[in-house]
Structures are given as structure tokens and as C-alpha cells.
Design a protein around this motif. Structure first.
Motif, PDB file in Angstrom:
ATOM      1  N   ARG A  11       0.847  -1.192   0.000  1.00 18.73           N
ATOM      2  CA  ARG A  11       0.000   0.000   0.000  1.00 18.73           C
ATOM      3  C   ARG A  11       0.889   1.252   0.000  1.00 18.73           C
ATOM      4  NH1 ARG A  11      -5.233   0.238   1.321  1.00 18.73           N
ATOM      5  NH2 ARG A  11      -4.912   2.313   0.455  1.00 18.73           N
ATOM      6  N   TYR A  12       1.701   1.377  -1.059  1.00 13.68           N
ATOM      7  CA  TYR A  12       2.620   2.517  -1.121  1.00 13.68           C
ATOM      8  C   TYR A  12       1.866   3.837  -1.264  1.00 13.68           C
ATOM      9  CZ  TYR A  12       6.137  -1.065  -1.605  1.00 13.68           C
ATOM     10  OH  TYR A  12       6.924  -2.151  -1.380  1.00 13.68           O
ATOM     11  N   ASP A  13       0.657   3.767  -1.865  1.00 15.76           N
ATOM     12  CA  ASP A  13      -0.133   4.994  -1.985  1.00 15.76           C
ATOM     13  C   ASP A  13      -0.493   5.526  -0.594  1.00 15.76           C
ATOM     14  OD1 ASP A  13      -1.710   2.671  -1.692  1.00 15.76           O
ATOM     15  OD2 ASP A  13      -3.499   3.727  -2.372  1.00 15.76           O
ATOM     16  N   LEU A  14      -0.779   4.613   0.326  1.00 16.00           N
ATOM     17  CA  LEU A  14      -1.094   5.005   1.700  1.00 16.00           C
ATOM     18  C   LEU A  14       0.182   5.445   2.434  1.00 16.00           C
ATOM     19  CD1 LEU A  14      -3.497   5.083   3.628  1.00 16.00           C
ATOM     20  CD2 LEU A  14      -2.921   2.777   4.358  1.00 16.00           C
ATOM     21  N   ILE A  40      11.467   5.938  -3.511  1.00 16.09           N
ATOM     22  CA  ILE A  40      10.274   6.770  -3.281  1.00 16.09           C
ATOM     23  C   ILE A  40      10.280   7.308  -1.848  1.00 16.09           C
ATOM     24  CG2 ILE A  40       8.589   4.931  -2.662  1.00 16.09           C
ATOM     25  CD1 ILE A  40       6.651   6.617  -4.577  1.00 16.09           C
ATOM     26  N   ALA A  41      10.765   6.497  -0.901  1.00 17.37           N
ATOM     27  CA  ALA A  41      10.806   6.973   0.490  1.00 17.37           C
ATOM     28  C   ALA A  41      11.794   8.136   0.630  1.00 17.37           C
ATOM     29  CB  ALA A  41      11.172   5.830   1.426  1.00 17.37           C
ATOM     30  N   VAL A  42      12.957   8.019  -0.015  1.00 17.60           N
ATOM     31  CA  VAL A  42      13.938   9.116   0.051  1.00 17.60           C
ATOM     32  C   VAL A  42      13.372  10.356  -0.641  1.00 17.60           C
ATOM     33  CG1 VAL A  42      16.207   9.904  -0.748  1.00 17.60           C
ATOM     34  CG2 VAL A  42      15.978   7.634   0.264  1.00 17.60           C
ATOM     35  N   ALA A  43      12.701  10.151  -1.777  1.00 19.30           N
ATOM     36  CA  ALA A  43      12.138  11.292  -2.518  1.00 19.30           C
ATOM     37  C   ALA A  43      11.113  12.047  -1.685  1.00 19.30           C
ATOM     38  CB  ALA A  43      11.502  10.809  -3.815  1.00 19.30           C
ATOM     39  N   LEU A  44      10.538  11.375  -0.683  1.00 20.95           N
ATOM     40  CA  LEU A  44       9.556  12.026   0.189  1.00 20.95           C
ATOM     41  C   LEU A  44      10.197  12.571   1.461  1.00 20.95           C
ATOM     42  CD1 LEU A  44       6.587   9.523  -0.088  1.00 20.95           C
ATOM     43  CD2 LEU A  44       7.076  11.539  -1.425  1.00 20.95           C
ATOM     44  N   GLY A  45      11.508  12.413   1.586  1.00 26.18           N
ATOM     45  CA  GLY A  45      12.191  13.031   2.724  1.00 26.18           C
ATOM     46  C   GLY A  45      12.598  12.078   3.833  1.00 26.18           C
ATOM     47  N   CYS A  46      12.590  10.767   3.567  1.00 23.79           N
ATOM     48  CA  CYS A  46      13.077   9.832   4.591  1.00 23.79           C
ATOM     49  C   CYS A  46      14.603   9.774   4.498  1.00 23.79           C
ATOM     50  CB  CYS A  46      12.500   8.433   4.379  1.00 23.79           C
ATOM     51  SG  CYS A  46      10.711   8.404   4.544  1.00 23.79           S
ATOM     52  N   ASP A  47      15.268   9.901   5.654  1.00 24.55           N
ATOM     53  CA  ASP A  47      16.733   9.955   5.670  1.00 24.55           C
ATOM     54  C   ASP A  47      17.354   8.675   6.213  1.00 24.55           C
ATOM     55  OD1 ASP A  47      16.928  12.888   5.028  1.00 24.55           O
ATOM     56  OD2 ASP A  47      15.792  13.013   6.888  1.00 24.55           O
ATOM     57  N   ILE A  48      16.634   8.006   7.117  1.00 25.49           N
ATOM     58  CA  ILE A  48      17.221   6.848   7.798  1.00 25.49           C
ATOM     59  C   ILE A  48      16.257   5.663   7.696  1.00 25.49           C
ATOM     60  CG2 ILE A  48      18.149   5.981   9.986  1.00 25.49           C
ATOM     61  CD1 ILE A  48      18.555   8.922  10.831  1.00 25.49           C
ATOM     62  N   LEU A  78      13.210   7.349  -9.700  1.00 26.74           N
ATOM     63  CA  LEU A  78      11.868   7.026  -9.199  1.00 26.74           C
ATOM     64  C   LEU A  78      11.012   6.397 -10.291  1.00 26.74           C
ATOM     65  CD1 LEU A  78      10.128   9.921  -7.235  1.00 26.74           C
ATOM     66  CD2 LEU A  78      10.525   7.593  -6.533  1.00 26.74           C
ATOM     67  N   GLU A  79      11.067   7.009 -11.483  1.00 27.23           N
ATOM     68  CA  GLU A  79      10.242   6.481 -12.581  1.00 27.23           C
ATOM     69  C   GLU A  79      10.655   5.056 -12.936  1.00 27.23           C
ATOM     70  OE1 GLU A  79       8.744   8.449 -15.871  1.00 27.23           O
ATOM     71  OE2 GLU A  79       9.082  10.462 -15.114  1.00 27.23           O
ATOM     72  N   ILE A  80      11.961   4.780 -12.884  1.00 27.86           N
ATOM     73  CA  ILE A  80      12.429   3.422 -13.199  1.00 27.86           C
ATOM     74  C   ILE A  80      11.963   2.452 -12.112  1.00 27.86           C
ATOM     75  CG2 ILE A  80      14.499   1.969 -13.442  1.00 27.86           C
ATOM     76  CD1 ILE A  80      15.886   4.557 -14.561  1.00 27.86           C
ATOM     77  N   ARG A  81      12.195   2.802 -10.848  1.00 22.93           N
ATOM     78  CA  ARG A  81      11.829   1.901  -9.749  1.00 22.93           C
ATOM     79  C   ARG A  81      10.317   1.684  -9.680  1.00 22.93           C
ATOM     80  NH1 ARG A  81      16.049   0.555 -10.317  1.00 22.93           N
ATOM     81  NH2 ARG A  81      17.886   0.805  -8.994  1.00 22.93           N
ATOM     82  N   CYS A  82       9.547   2.748  -9.908  1.00 21.09           N
ATOM     83  CA  CYS A  82       8.093   2.628  -9.755  1.00 21.09           C
ATOM     84  C   CYS A  82       7.469   1.789 -10.864  1.00 21.09           C
ATOM     85  CB  CYS A  82       7.445   4.006  -9.664  1.00 21.09           C
ATOM     86  SG  CYS A  82       7.834   4.793  -8.088  1.00 21.09           S
ATOM     87  N   ARG A  83       8.227   1.533 -11.934  1.00 17.84           N
ATOM     88  CA  ARG A  83       7.720   0.637 -12.969  1.00 17.84           C
ATOM     89  C   ARG A  83       7.947  -0.829 -12.599  1.00 17.84           C
ATOM     90  NH1 ARG A  83       7.712   5.318 -15.587  1.00 17.84           N
ATOM     91  NH2 ARG A  83       6.226   5.512 -17.283  1.00 17.84           N
ATOM     92  N   SER A  84       8.521  -1.071 -11.410  1.00 22.13           N
ATOM     93  CA  SER A  84       8.733  -2.452 -10.967  1.00 22.13           C
ATOM     94  C   SER A  84       7.451  -3.070 -10.434  1.00 22.13           C
ATOM     95  CB  SER A  84       9.767  -2.502  -9.836  1.00 22.13           C
ATOM     96  OG  SER A  84      10.961  -1.924 -10.244  1.00 22.13           O
ATOM     97  N   HIS A  85       6.520  -2.239  -9.990  1.00 20.80           N
ATOM     98  CA  HIS A  85       5.289  -2.786  -9.415  1.00 20.80           C
ATOM     99  C   HIS A  85       4.160  -1.757  -9.568  1.00 20.80           C
ATOM    100  CE1 HIS A  85       2.486  -4.653  -6.642  1.00 20.80           C
ATOM    101  NE2 HIS A  85       3.230  -5.736  -6.731  1.00 20.80           N
ATOM    102  N   PRO A  86       2.973  -2.211 -10.016  1.00 20.41           N
ATOM    103  CA  PRO A  86       1.867  -1.257 -10.216  1.00 20.41           C
ATOM    104  C   PRO A  86       1.532  -0.441  -8.969  1.00 20.41           C
ATOM    105  CG  PRO A  86       1.322  -3.383 -11.155  1.00 20.41           C
ATOM    106  CD  PRO A  86       2.618  -3.569 -10.420  1.00 20.41           C
ATOM    107  N   LEU A 133       3.559   0.710  -6.791  1.00 21.95           N
ATOM    108  CA  LEU A 133       4.514   1.822  -6.691  1.00 21.95           C
ATOM    109  C   LEU A 133       4.171   2.895  -7.715  1.00 21.95           C
ATOM    110  CD1 LEU A 133       7.961   0.094  -6.150  1.00 21.95           C
ATOM    111  CD2 LEU A 133       7.027   1.921  -4.744  1.00 21.95           C
ATOM    112  N   MET A 134       3.747   2.460  -8.908  1.00 23.29           N
ATOM    113  CA  MET A 134       3.369   3.429  -9.942  1.00 23.29           C
ATOM    114  C   MET A 134       2.164   4.248  -9.475  1.00 23.29           C
ATOM    115  SD  MET A 134       3.857   4.942 -12.652  1.00 23.29           S
ATOM    116  CE  MET A 134       5.089   4.167 -13.641  1.00 23.29           C
ATOM    117  N   LYS A 135       1.232   3.565  -8.809  1.00 17.15           N
ATOM    118  CA  LYS A 135       0.054   4.248  -8.272  1.00 17.15           C
ATOM    119  C   LYS A 135       0.502   5.346  -7.286  1.00 17.15           C
ATOM    120  CE  LYS A 135      -4.204   2.724  -6.126  1.00 17.15           C
ATOM    121  NZ  LYS A 135      -4.824   1.589  -5.454  1.00 17.15           N
ATOM    122  N   ALA A 136       1.501   5.010  -6.477  1.00 15.76           N
ATOM    123  CA  ALA A 136       2.016   5.981  -5.502  1.00 15.76           C
ATOM    124  C   ALA A 136       2.703   7.140  -6.222  1.00 15.76           C
ATOM    125  CB  ALA A 136       2.983   5.293  -4.546  1.00 15.76           C
ATOM    126  N   LEU A 137       3.457   6.823  -7.287  1.00 12.56           N
ATOM    127  CA  LEU A 137       4.163   7.878  -8.026  1.00 12.56           C
ATOM    128  C   LEU A 137       3.160   8.858  -8.646  1.00 12.56           C
ATOM    129  CD1 LEU A 137       6.804   9.075  -9.134  1.00 12.56           C
ATOM    130  CD2 LEU A 137       6.628   7.519 -11.066  1.00 12.56           C
TER     131      LEU A 137
END
Ligand SMILES: [Zn+2]
Length: 533
Positions: free
Chosen positions: A206-209, A240-248, A333-341, A343-347
């Protein structure tokens, strides 16, 4: 030495909400984004010596609850670094994972805070109550309020000193509770904030959540504090987590997957028995062929798989850091999010948070941007250009005739293209046009409208696209909307409107523009037709 909450984290480089930072601890500086591998003090598949010397991992996390239960005074006398024989940064969790797994732990919240101090942990976590996933609203509220209470109670124990402390934010799937948690916790002196136990959300893809949960927390905590995502340990979702500001990140997944005979890749996890080839040449995978791995004992294979899994996680973090420096985190992000629908939904959902992403994305970058398809149009650089055009642009006052020309077949920068030279020539020869009063704007599927005099603004001329030739109906609709927005904003500047349609815009589009903007548009099919005006 006392580590002030505002001085331990230094930002070096940003892209989207991702950043490269330096976190000061008493056992050295850690560069973020970083993964803290979970070390099980009772059963560690990769030796701690190998973690430090072979994997060059300088920061680990272990469980203070287990240490207290199994080592008691010995841990205090020896200190955590001697006990584990680790020279790097040691973070300790307090037993929240055990609460999530077993419902409760027989430990006092204050005792575990003091224990972490007494064993010399570099980074400690208060004993929070994880909200979990299958939690009703009432229990979720309890976990948030109790965690905040425990955090407040812990303040007098953790204030001062050179140990860093983590303030966990709870709330689970209830966004308003996460926001409340963040607002309350930011008033307390924590060096690091963490989103508590999103593991179940990630396990269910549930990456969208998850992105809603991260944003609910991130937008309410100070941007100069590191943000930790508990229990996230799959390279698939680091970008995607880093792109949203996760550092650790911290995770035992490298070992847990290996125990389950699973092989981690950056696009998912594969059961070992399904593998015909090893798609990796890391030091672990180079040790044995696929047949040798099949034939060895499960325990020996588990160690090699755990090593490979950890290498994959570290590699991915390094790729992400390089992409932040290159300004190419969106491309990754675009490459990784194409690994699973999922993740794409989240992107795609990131569109909702563009204003935050744009704020942190550099205004110009060393390299241009890539546009692959409609998803790429959600890039913050494009969003920023369109926003600036409407909010900051001032059209030249001496021009009263707006001529819109399509970017089709034009080379960049547009003002130097041979087509624009011909357009200008036609305008100067047209008997009914005063060329000094003509304002040329290019229309384009990516950027909407581009006044010719600003076409070298980043990234208009620094952009490579695969969608140039494919004006589908969706693109056309977006384009017409951009034209309408521009004309409505600057209508007082222009008296005459001419559009070179070039079979991109049809009569229906022109009618819509005329009606919505309350103007009259002269349409010509090609720029040569300007001569006949
Ligand atoms: Zn490998």
C-alpha cells in the motif's frame, strides 16, 4: 558535549524532498540517506566484524529490550560498543517491535530509556506504542496519546548529553492522528523523528497510503531534523521513500528474507528456487554458481543470500545518493516505480504533493531532465515553470498581438530555430501585421505556453522527451487548458489573437478558447498563412 537538536544534522544536497545530509553522533558522522542493518545480539547471520569491515557499514541498530533481557548488567559494565565489538555508530530500539509482535513487553518506559543511556548507545528511541495496521480508531488514538505522554515523561531523562534521541510518530492509517502526533512531538527536544511501524502497510504494497503517512508526518516536523522510516528495508521502495524526505532506514529484512530463502533485487524479491540465473555479481553472488548454491546446506545458502540482500540494499542507497547529486532522483523514481503497479500508483499520487516537492527541488540543475510519458509531466520542474508563468511572468507591454506557434519540429532553444526565423520573416512581410507589436509564444505539450523571450529558462531547453510527436487527446486537453489560463491572466495586454493550428488544435479547441476567454481568435493552419493575414 551536548548535542543541540538543531545542530546535529547538516544538509548538503537536495532533490525532490530527498537530501544528502550529515548526522553528527559521538561515534562519528553518518552520511544520509542511510540504512542501519538490524543486528540480532543473540543470532546474527552476518558477523558484526564483516558488517563493519567487509560491508563498510558504520552504523547499526540493535534491540535494547533484548540486550536488557539477556545481558542485563554485563551490557552496562561493558558498554554496547564493547559488548557487540563494533566501533561505529550504534542505535538502539526500545522494544516497540516486540509490542507490535507480541502485544506488550514487560518493561518500564523510563527503565529502557535509562538502560540505553547506561550502555552508551549513540542513538536511542523511547518506548513508543506502535499503532499497527489492523487497529480501530479508538486504539489508534490511545497509541498516539500514550506515545506522546511517554515522550514528555522521557524529556527530563534525555535532555542534554551527547546521545541523540528519536521521537516516534504514531497514528497508523489515520492521517489526522499522524499529523497530531507530529505537531505534539515537534515541541519536544528530539534530534530525529521517526514514522512508527509502517511495515504492514509496506508488506501489503500500500505505497499509496505510505506516501500519505510520510507526508502527514513530514509537513509537520522541522525540515532540519532527520526523518527515520522504521522497518523499511527493501531496495524496491528506498527511492520513493527518500524522494519524500526519509533519511534513515533500519531493517532486518536482509536476514529475514534470507532465512525464508528469498533473494532481493531492486525490482522485488524472488524465491530462490525460482531462480535459474543469478542476476547480480556482488561479492556474495560471485562466491558460488547457482548450482552450487542449490546444492549447499540451507544454512550456508542463508548466509550468502543474507550477504547478497544486504549488498543490494547498500547499492540502492548509493544509487539514490548519486541520483540526488546528479539531480536525477525523479528519473530513478520512474524506473523503480515501474517495478510494481502499486509503486506506480504511488508515483502518480505524488501529484497531490507537488507544491512540497517543488519547494525542495533545485531551480536549475547541472543536467537536463528526461520526459518519458504522461507520468513525467508530474515532475516538479514542469509544475514550477507553469506556476511561475502564471504568477511571475510579465508580458512585454509594447506587444498587443499574441501569436501562438506550435513547437513541432523546432530545435531548442526555440528562439534560434530555423522555423522561428521563418515565422518572424512571415510576420514582418505580412501586410496586416505590425511586427513590432507581435508577441510570439510557443505552445508545447510539456510546458504549455512558452513566451519566446524566456525559452532558455531551465528546463525548457534542457529537456529530452519521448512524447514530442504523440499529441494524444489528453495532451491536447491539457494544452488547451494552459492556453486558456495564460490568456485569461494576461488578457489586458493583448488586442489580437492568432493561433497557428498545424492540425494540433481543431475548431472545437478554438471555440472553447474563444468562449472561455471571451475573445476572437484568428486561426491559420501553417505559419506561411501568416503572410495572407
Ligand atoms: Zn548479489
Amino acid at each position: 558535549m551536548t548535542y543541540d537538536v538543531d545542530s546535529v544534522f547538516e544538509l548538503r544536497c537536495k532533490d525532490l524532498l530527498g537530501r544528502i545530509g550529515r548526522l553528527k553522533t559521538r561515534h562519528g558522522v553518518i552520511e544520509t540517506p542511510v540504512l542501519f542493518p538490524v543486528i540480532n545480539p543473540l543470532n546474527q547471520i552476518i558477523t558484526i566484524n564483516d558488517i563493519y569491515f567487509k560491508f563498510k557499514v558504520k552504523s547499526i541498530i540493535t534491540n535494547a529490550y533484548l540486550l536488557k533481557k539477556h545481558f542485563k548488567e554485563q551490557a552496562i559494565i561493558q558498554g554496547i560498543h564493547d559488548l557487540l565489538n563494533f566501533k561505529g555508530v550504534v542505535m538502539t530500539d526500545s522494544g516497540a517491535y516486540q509490542i507490535l509482535k507480541y502485544g506488550s513487553v514487560d518493561i518500564d518506559p523510563k527503565d529502557i530509556v535509562l538502560f540505553q543511556k547506561n550502555i552508551g548507545s549513540d542513538i536511542g528511541v523511547i518506548l513508543d506504542i506502535p499503532t499497527g495496521w489492523k487497529t480501530d480508531r479508538k486504539h489508534a488514538e490511545y497509541t498516539v496519546l500514550e506515545t506522546i505522554k511517554r515522550a514528555s515523561d522521557a524529556v527530563q531523562l534525555i535532555d542534554g548529553g551527547d546521545m541523540l534521541w528519536v521521537g516516534p510518530l504514531q497514528g497508523g492509517k489515520y492521517m489526522d492522528l499522524i499529523e497530531y502526533s507530529a505537531i505534539k512531538m515537534k515541541e519536544l527536544p528530539f534530534h530525529i523523528y521517526a514514522l512508527g511501524s509502517p511495515t504492514a502497510v509496506m508488506e501489503q504494497y500500500r505505497y499509496d497510503l505510505l506516501i500519505d503517512m510520510i507526508f502527514a508526518a513530514k509537513k509537520n516536523i522541522p525540515p532540519n531534523r532527520p526523518f527515520h522510516l522504521f522497518g523499511a528495508g527493501h531496495p524496491l521502495m528506498f527511492a520513493i521513500a527518500v524522494a519524500l524526505g526519509c533519511d534513515i532506514f533500519d531493517s532486518a529484512s536482509y536476514a529475514l528474507y534470507a532465512r525464508d530463502d528469498r533473494y532481493v533485487t531492486e525490482y522485488g524479491t524472488i524465491k530462490f528456487e525460482r531462480l535459474n540465473y543469478l542476476p547480480c555479481t556482488c561479492p556474495a553472488c560471485s562466491k558460488a554458481s547457482i548450482n552450487e548454491l542449490r546444492q549447499m546446506s540451507k544454512k550456508s545458502r542463508e548466509k550468502i543470500l543474507a550477504e547478497h540482500n544486504l549488498y543490494m540494499c547498500i547499492n540502492e542507497i548509493n544509487k539514490i545518493k548519486q541520483s540526488i547529486i546528479d539531480g536525477r532522483l525523479w528519473e530513478l523514481l520512474e524506473i523503480r516505480c515501474r517495478s510494481h503497479p502499486s509503486l506506480m500508483k504511488a508515483l502518480v499520487k505524488l501529484r497531490k504533493y507537488l507544491i512540497y516537492l517543488e519547494r525542495n527541488t533545485p531551480i536549475s540543475k547541472k543536467r537536463g531532465i528526461f520526459i518519458f510519458d504522461m507520468v513525467s509531466l508530474n515532475r516538479p520542474e514542469i509544475f514550477r515553470y507553469k506556476r511561475w508563468l502564471i504568477n511571475r511572468y510579465i508580458p512585454p507591454i509594447e506587444k498587443d498581438t499574441l501569436i501562438l506557434v506550435p513547437s513541432t519540429n523546432m530545435k531548442k532553444p526555440y528562439h534560434k530555430s530555423s522555423i522561428i526565423k521563418k515565422v518572424i520573416e512571415c510576420i514582418s512581410k505580412a501586410s496586416n501585421l505590425d511586427h513590432a507589436r507581435v508577441h510570439i509564444c510557443i505552445y508545447d505539450i510539456l510546458f504549455g505556453l512558452i513566451p519566446l523571450e524566456i525559452d532558455d529558462i531551465y528546463p525548457i531547453s534542457q529537456c529530452e522527451t519521448a512524447v514530442e510527436a504523440s499529441y494524444n487527446n489528453n495532451f491536447r486537453k491539457k494544452l488547451v487548458y494552459q492556453i486558456v489560463k495564460f490568456i485569461n491572466k494576461f488578457k489586458k495586454n493583448y488586442k489580437h489573437y492568432i493561433i497557428v493550428t498545424d492540425k494540433i488544435l481543431n475548431r472545437k479547441h478554438l471555440d472553447f478558447i474563444e468562449k472561455t476567454c471571451n475573445i476572437k481568435v484568428k486561426a491559420v493552419e501553417s505559419y506561411y498563412d501568416l503572410l495572407r493575414l
